[in-house]
Structures are given as structure tokens and as C-alpha cells.
Design an enzyme around this catalytic site. Structure first.
Site, mmCIF file in Angstrom:
data_model
loop_
_atom_site.group_PDB
_atom_site.id
_atom_site.type_symbol
_atom_site.label_atom_id
_atom_site.label_comp_id
_atom_site.label_asym_id
_atom_site.label_seq_id
_atom_site.Cartn_x
_atom_site.Cartn_y
_atom_site.Cartn_z
ATOM 1 N N ILE A 28 1.856 2.155 4.848
ATOM 2 C CA ILE A 28 1.340 2.886 3.678
ATOM 3 C C ILE A 28 0.311 2.029 2.929
ATOM 4 O O ILE A 28 -0.778 2.498 2.585
ATOM 5 C CB ILE A 28 2.501 3.322 2.753
ATOM 6 C CG1 ILE A 28 3.387 4.336 3.491
ATOM 7 C CG2 ILE A 28 1.969 3.905 1.434
ATOM 8 C CD1 ILE A 28 4.676 4.723 2.785
ATOM 9 N N TYR A 161 20.074 0.224 1.529
ATOM 10 C CA TYR A 161 18.660 0.515 1.254
ATOM 11 C C TYR A 161 18.526 1.493 0.086
ATOM 12 O O TYR A 161 17.745 1.274 -0.845
ATOM 13 C CB TYR A 161 18.000 1.101 2.519
ATOM 14 C CG TYR A 161 16.583 1.598 2.303
ATOM 15 C CD1 TYR A 161 15.534 0.703 2.144
ATOM 16 C CD2 TYR A 161 16.291 2.963 2.264
ATOM 17 C CE1 TYR A 161 14.229 1.155 1.934
ATOM 18 C CE2 TYR A 161 15.004 3.423 2.065
ATOM 19 C CZ TYR A 161 13.976 2.511 1.903
ATOM 20 O OH TYR A 161 12.682 2.963 1.694
ATOM 21 N N VAL A 191 7.437 9.587 5.381
ATOM 22 C CA VAL A 191 5.981 9.519 5.495
ATOM 23 C C VAL A 191 5.603 9.271 6.962
ATOM 24 O O VAL A 191 6.303 8.550 7.677
ATOM 25 C CB VAL A 191 5.427 8.389 4.608
ATOM 26 C CG1 VAL A 191 3.906 8.426 4.584
ATOM 27 C CG2 VAL A 191 6.000 8.486 3.194
HETATM 28 P P1 NAD Z 1 6.028 -1.174 6.218
HETATM 29 O O1 NAD Z 1 7.181 -1.952 6.735
HETATM 30 O O2 NAD Z 1 4.988 -0.736 7.176
HETATM 31 O O3 NAD Z 1 5.331 -1.949 5.019
HETATM 32 C C1 NAD Z 1 6.015 -2.814 4.154
HETATM 33 C C2 NAD Z 1 5.171 -4.058 3.959
HETATM 34 O O4 NAD Z 1 5.830 -4.940 3.050
HETATM 35 C C3 NAD Z 1 4.958 -4.844 5.262
HETATM 36 O O5 NAD Z 1 3.590 -5.139 5.432
HETATM 37 C C4 NAD Z 1 5.775 -6.119 5.057
HETATM 38 O O6 NAD Z 1 5.262 -7.236 5.761
HETATM 39 C C5 NAD Z 1 5.704 -6.266 3.549
HETATM 40 N N1 NAD Z 1 6.793 -7.085 3.040
HETATM 41 C C6 NAD Z 1 8.128 -6.996 3.363
HETATM 42 N N2 NAD Z 1 8.808 -7.953 2.715
HETATM 43 C C7 NAD Z 1 7.909 -8.657 1.972
HETATM 44 C C8 NAD Z 1 8.012 -9.759 1.104
HETATM 45 N N3 NAD Z 1 9.203 -10.371 0.875
HETATM 46 N N4 NAD Z 1 6.899 -10.232 0.493
HETATM 47 C C9 NAD Z 1 5.695 -9.646 0.727
HETATM 48 N N5 NAD Z 1 5.532 -8.603 1.558
HETATM 49 C C10 NAD Z 1 6.629 -8.105 2.170
HETATM 50 O O7 NAD Z 1 6.662 0.086 5.455
HETATM 51 P P2 NAD Z 1 5.956 1.390 4.866
HETATM 52 O O8 NAD Z 1 6.420 2.536 5.675
HETATM 53 O O9 NAD Z 1 4.502 1.164 4.686
HETATM 54 O O10 NAD Z 1 6.695 1.483 3.460
HETATM 55 C C11 NAD Z 1 6.084 1.077 2.245
HETATM 56 C C12 NAD Z 1 7.065 1.312 1.111
HETATM 57 O O11 NAD Z 1 7.434 2.691 1.062
HETATM 58 C C13 NAD Z 1 8.372 0.536 1.227
HETATM 59 O O12 NAD Z 1 8.765 0.157 -0.076
HETATM 60 C C14 NAD Z 1 9.349 1.564 1.774
HETATM 61 O O13 NAD Z 1 10.686 1.285 1.420
HETATM 62 C C15 NAD Z 1 8.847 2.814 1.079
HETATM 63 N N6 NAD Z 1 9.188 4.069 1.773
HETATM 64 C C16 NAD Z 1 8.626 4.376 2.962
HETATM 65 C C17 NAD Z 1 8.939 5.586 3.571
HETATM 66 C C18 NAD Z 1 8.331 5.980 4.904
HETATM 67 O O14 NAD Z 1 8.658 7.079 5.378
HETATM 68 N N7 NAD Z 1 7.480 5.163 5.509
HETATM 69 C C19 NAD Z 1 9.844 6.480 2.972
HETATM 70 C C20 NAD Z 1 10.402 6.137 1.751
HETATM 71 C C21 NAD Z 1 10.046 4.938 1.133
#
Ligand code: NAD
Length: 328
Positions: A28, A161, A191
Site C-alpha cells: 500500500i 493482529y 486490499v
Molecule cells: P506490507 O507488508 O506490504 O507493508 C508493510 C510495510 O511495513 C513493509 O514495507 C514493511 O517492511 C514495513 N514494516 C514492517 N515493520 C516495520 C518496522 N518495524 N519499521 C519500519 N517498517 C516496517 O503490507 P500492506 O498490505 O501494504 O499493509 C499496509 C498497512 O495496512 C499495514 O498496517 C496493514 O496492517 C494494513 N492493512 C492491510 C490490509 C491489506 O489487505 N493489505 C488490510 C487491512 C489492514
């Protein structure tokens, strides 16, 4: 460039503003960074420790002089303070996603998603940024059976989570009350879209289905495969992020559902993806997944009201925009 990046969801002149995206190397965050730079943001800084993100997601952005990568961990408060320097708007995406990951390792999920969240919130408040918005999740609805999901009716969390996202919202609400630092939590519903990783134990369902079907392999459906989801295309999520960051006159913390507002069950989704690719592969069935929510469908009227969210991509359009990413 994809149509959902070229589309403009804001009316303000963003060439005056600097943005921080935590987790900007992830699915995202990197899409949001691409959008902001494409539309001429003064600066886009990504803070990411590459725990689950991928450098290839931001590789094309490195040539842009307005792009900055700060490799670091949100669990370190000093790093968060440094990341806030000169920043107007913050989109906090960094977290460890996935319900199964959190069941396997609740300690690490708690550390990143709660301690890390609090560091970002505290740093953003102290830096007096214009607005911070953050990724919450539909998992917050837990065991509530009410459909569609309306923001004020949440159930009991079904996983570590989900607990972390609920705690995020509580902290954000408390910061709003005590420090008048008003943020917006975006409760994303499943997403999907380009740059979403199809690999690894915790891959999401649409990337898994695309890669299985493209390789002529069956998808594995957990349980009966009759779970329903309100799948949300990344273009709609970028729109929500941009509009929520730039919204003016916010007087309290808000948490808003971000979805399209329609649902489909996983068996139907598998058939739809097969049809798109001209295939007819039967799925296989596996055991039900612990912590899984049975049904999900969002009421999106609050996001419309609070910051003018108006999703433009339904599931079919989103799948068409996504398929080429998985064809390689
Ligand atoms: P993703 O795993 O692709 O992206 C998360 C990013 O955070 C990664 O680049 C990771 O390296 C970084 N990260 C993790 N721990 C870290 C830390 N300690 N310090 C710095 N960076 C760190 O996930 P996404 O799908 O892009 O999700 C983004 C956000 O949206 C997250 O908070 C996730 O919980 C939330 N979310 C996503 C969905 C979905 O369907 N993708 C649904 C609900 C909520």
C-alpha cells in the site's frame, strides 16, 4: 503508468507539501508514494525497515529527486522523530500484517504494531504535523455478526493482529482527547492490486489465486470457501489516504471503513479469476484457518461523510488492473 496512479483524487496543490509514508516499501505504501510523486509532491519520504516490504516496489522512485528512503525501524523513537523532520503529512502504513503471523508470533506483532505505532503517533504529535492518518483494519470487527459493518459496532478481536489494530484506535482516540492531535484511522477491507506480494507464507488471497490460476494449479480454499469479503482495489485505498490526509477542520479522531461496499465469497472469486484467464480449474479444500472472520462487508458512508471518499474501482475493474502484474 497505471490508470489509478494517473487519476487525481485531490484538488489541493501538493507541490507545497512534504509527506512521510511509514511502510512505504510495502504494497500500500509504495503505491501511495508513487501516486504522490507522480502528482508533484514536494517531498515523499519513506521510512521502512524492509521487514516485509520490497526494494523493487520503490526502485522506480529513486530517480525522482523528491523521493527519500530512510531505512529504519518504527520501534525506535529517535528514528521516528528524525523521520518527521520537515514533514507536513504522515501516512502510517508500517506494521506486521496477517492474522496467522500474529497467532504464530504475537510478541513481535505486538511490538511493531503497538509500540511502533505509539512511537509514530508521539513523534508526529511532537513534530506538529498537519495531519497523520494510519492503517487500521476490518479485522477489528472480530466476532461481530452484524452486516454491513458500521464503525461504532465492533466485536471481540479474533486474533493478536486484530487486538493491535484496536489498540491503535484507542491510542489515536486518547491523543485526540489529551493533545488535540486528531488523526484518522482507515479500516481497510482486504486490499488488492499491483505490487501486492504473491510470495511467502502470509500472502493475501487475490495474489495467491492469480498465481495459482496462471500456473494452472488449484487454489486452496480454507474450510468451505464460503467466507465472504469486501475486496478493495488499491486505487480506492490511495484515494482514501490522500483525501484523509488533506482533509481540513477535523475536530476529533475518526476511524472509517475503507472498502468498495460489495462482497463475494472465495469460491465465486476463484471462478471469476478463472473466467478472466480462460481457465476452469477446480479448487482444493483445506482446514479452516484459525482467527478467520466468516463474513465481511463494509458500510462506507462514514468515510464519504468525513473526507469525501468515493471509490471508483469495483472488484472487476480492480482485477483487470491487477492481472498483468502477476503474468510475468
Ligand atoms: P506490507 O507488508 O506490504 O507493508 C508493510 C510495510 O511495513 C513493509 O514495507 C514493511 O517492511 C514495513 N514494516 C514492517 N515493520 C516495520 C518496522 N518495524 N519499521 C519500519 N517498517 C516496517 O503490507 P500492506 O498490505 O501494504 O499493509 C499496509 C498497512 O495496512 C499495514 O498496517 C496493514 O496492517 C494494513 N492493512 C492491510 C490490509 C491489506 O489487505 N493489505 C488490510 C487491512 C489492514
Amino acid at each position: 503508468m497505471n490508470s489509478y496512479i494517473k487519476a487525481q483524487y485531490h484538488y489541493q496543490d501538493i507541490s507545497k507539501f512534504s509527506f512521510l509514508i511509514t511502510g512505504g516499501a510495502g504494497f500500500i505504501g509504495s503505491n501511495l508514494a508513487t501516486y504522490l510523486l507522480y502528482h508533484g509532491a514536494k517531498k515523499v519520504r519513506v521510512l521502512d525497515n524492509l521487514a516485509t516490504g520490497n526494494l523493487s516496489n520503490i526502485e522506480p522512485l529513486k530517480a525522482n529527486p523528491n523521493f527519500e528512503l530512510l531505512e529504519g525501524d518504527i520501534c525506535d523513537l529517535e528514528t521516528c522523530n528524525k523521520a518527521m523532520e520537515g514533514i507536513d503529512y504522515v501516512s502510517h502504513q508500517a506494521a506486521l500484517g496477517s492474522v496467522p503471523r500474529s497467532i504464530k508470533d504475537p510478541i513481535t506483532t505486538n511490538k511493531v504494531n503497538i509500540d511502533g505505532f505509539l512511537n509514530v503517533l508521539e513523534a508526529a504529535k511532537n513534530a506538529k504535523v498537519k495531519r497523520m492518518i494510519y492503517a487500521s483494519s476490518s479485522s477489528i470487527y472480530g466476532d461481530s455478526k452484524i452486516l454491513p459493518k458500521v464503525e461504532e459496532n465492533i466485536g471481540k478481536p479474533l486474533s493478536p493482529y486484530a487486538i493491535t489494530k484496536a489498540v491503535n484506535e484507542l491510542y489515536a482516540d486518547t491523543f485526540s482527547k489529551h493533545y488535540a492531535f486528531h488523526t484518522i484511522g482507515l479500516r481497510y477491507f482486504n486490499v488488492f492490486g499491483p505490487l501486492q506480494d504473491p510470495n511467502g507464507a502470509y500472502a493475501a488471497v487475490i495474489p495467491l489465486f492469480f498465481t495459482a490460476a496462471l500456473n494452472n494449479k488449484p487454489a486452496t480454499l480454507n474450510g468451505k470457501g464460503d467466507q465472504t469479503r469486501d475486496f478493495t482495489f488499491i486505487g480506492n485505498v490511495i484515494q482514501a489516504n490522500v483525501k484523509a490526509m488533506l482533509v481540513e477542520n477535523l475536530t476529533q479522531h475518526e476511524a472509517c471503513n475503507i472498502a468498495f461496499g460489495e462482497r463475494i465469497n472465495l469460491q465465486e472469486l476463484w471462478v471469476k479469476i478463472n473466467d478472466m484467464l480462460g481457465k476452469s480449474i477446480d479448487p482444493v479444500f483445506g482446514p479452516p484457518r484459525a482467527g478467520d472472520v466468516q463474513d465481511s462487508l463494509a458500510d462506507i458512508s462514514k468515510a464519504k461523510r468525513v473526507f469525501g471518499y468515493q471509490p471508483e474501482y469495483d472488484l472487476n475493474e480492480g482485477l483487470k488492473e491487477s492481472v498483468d502484474f502477476y503474468r510475468v
